[in-house]
Design a protein around this motif. Sequence first.
Motif, PDB file in Angstrom:
ATOM      1  N   ASP A   8      48.238  43.246  41.823  1.00  0.00           N
ATOM      2  CA  ASP A   8      49.514  43.399  41.112  1.00  0.00           C
ATOM      3  C   ASP A   8      49.355  43.026  39.639  1.00  0.00           C
ATOM      4  N   ASP A  11      47.270  45.697  37.651  1.00  0.00           N
ATOM      5  CA  ASP A  11      48.007  46.947  37.441  1.00  0.00           C
ATOM      6  C   ASP A  11      48.872  46.917  36.185  1.00  0.00           C
ATOM      7  N   LEU A  12      49.115  45.738  35.623  1.00  0.00           N
ATOM      8  CA  LEU A  12      49.890  45.613  34.386  1.00  0.00           C
ATOM      9  C   LEU A  12      49.036  45.874  33.141  1.00  0.00           C
ATOM     10  N   TYR A  13      47.710  45.969  33.306  1.00  0.00           N
ATOM     11  CA  TYR A  13      46.776  46.057  32.192  1.00  0.00           C
ATOM     12  C   TYR A  13      46.298  47.484  31.943  1.00  0.00           C
ATOM     13  N   LEU A 101      51.712  48.934  28.989  1.00  0.00           N
ATOM     14  CA  LEU A 101      50.575  48.233  29.589  1.00  0.00           C
ATOM     15  C   LEU A 101      50.041  47.166  28.642  1.00  0.00           C
TER      16      LEU A 101
END
Length: 119
Positions: A8, A11-13, A101
Amino acid sequence: MLDKSPDDLADLYAIDAVHEFPFASPGFPPCFEGRKAVRAGYRAAWGASPVQVLEVRRVAVYETADPEVIVAEHVVVGTLPAKATTFTVPGLLILHVRNGLITRVRDYMDGMGVARARE
């Protein structure tokens, strides 16, 4: 962070993001380069850590002159189940975000506070 999910988080990067730790604890890398490294690095760190995160308190969020940069202060409240005590660790993040992102993070965490909690 609360559920210690490296997937999780990663996935933000952005694929080529960099997550730096200027005050890295001994034995911890100074940075993760790329989304895959963020995923692998946090999987290893969180998987090996007995720390249970109870809460992440937002202290303050600061907007900057650059719309892609955010500064955030926080406090992590955690516990070591074997000790049955809680501890707090302050931190500061400088986040660069583009197209939704994270592209760069400078992560200033009180690594010595974590070490003291483990004593």
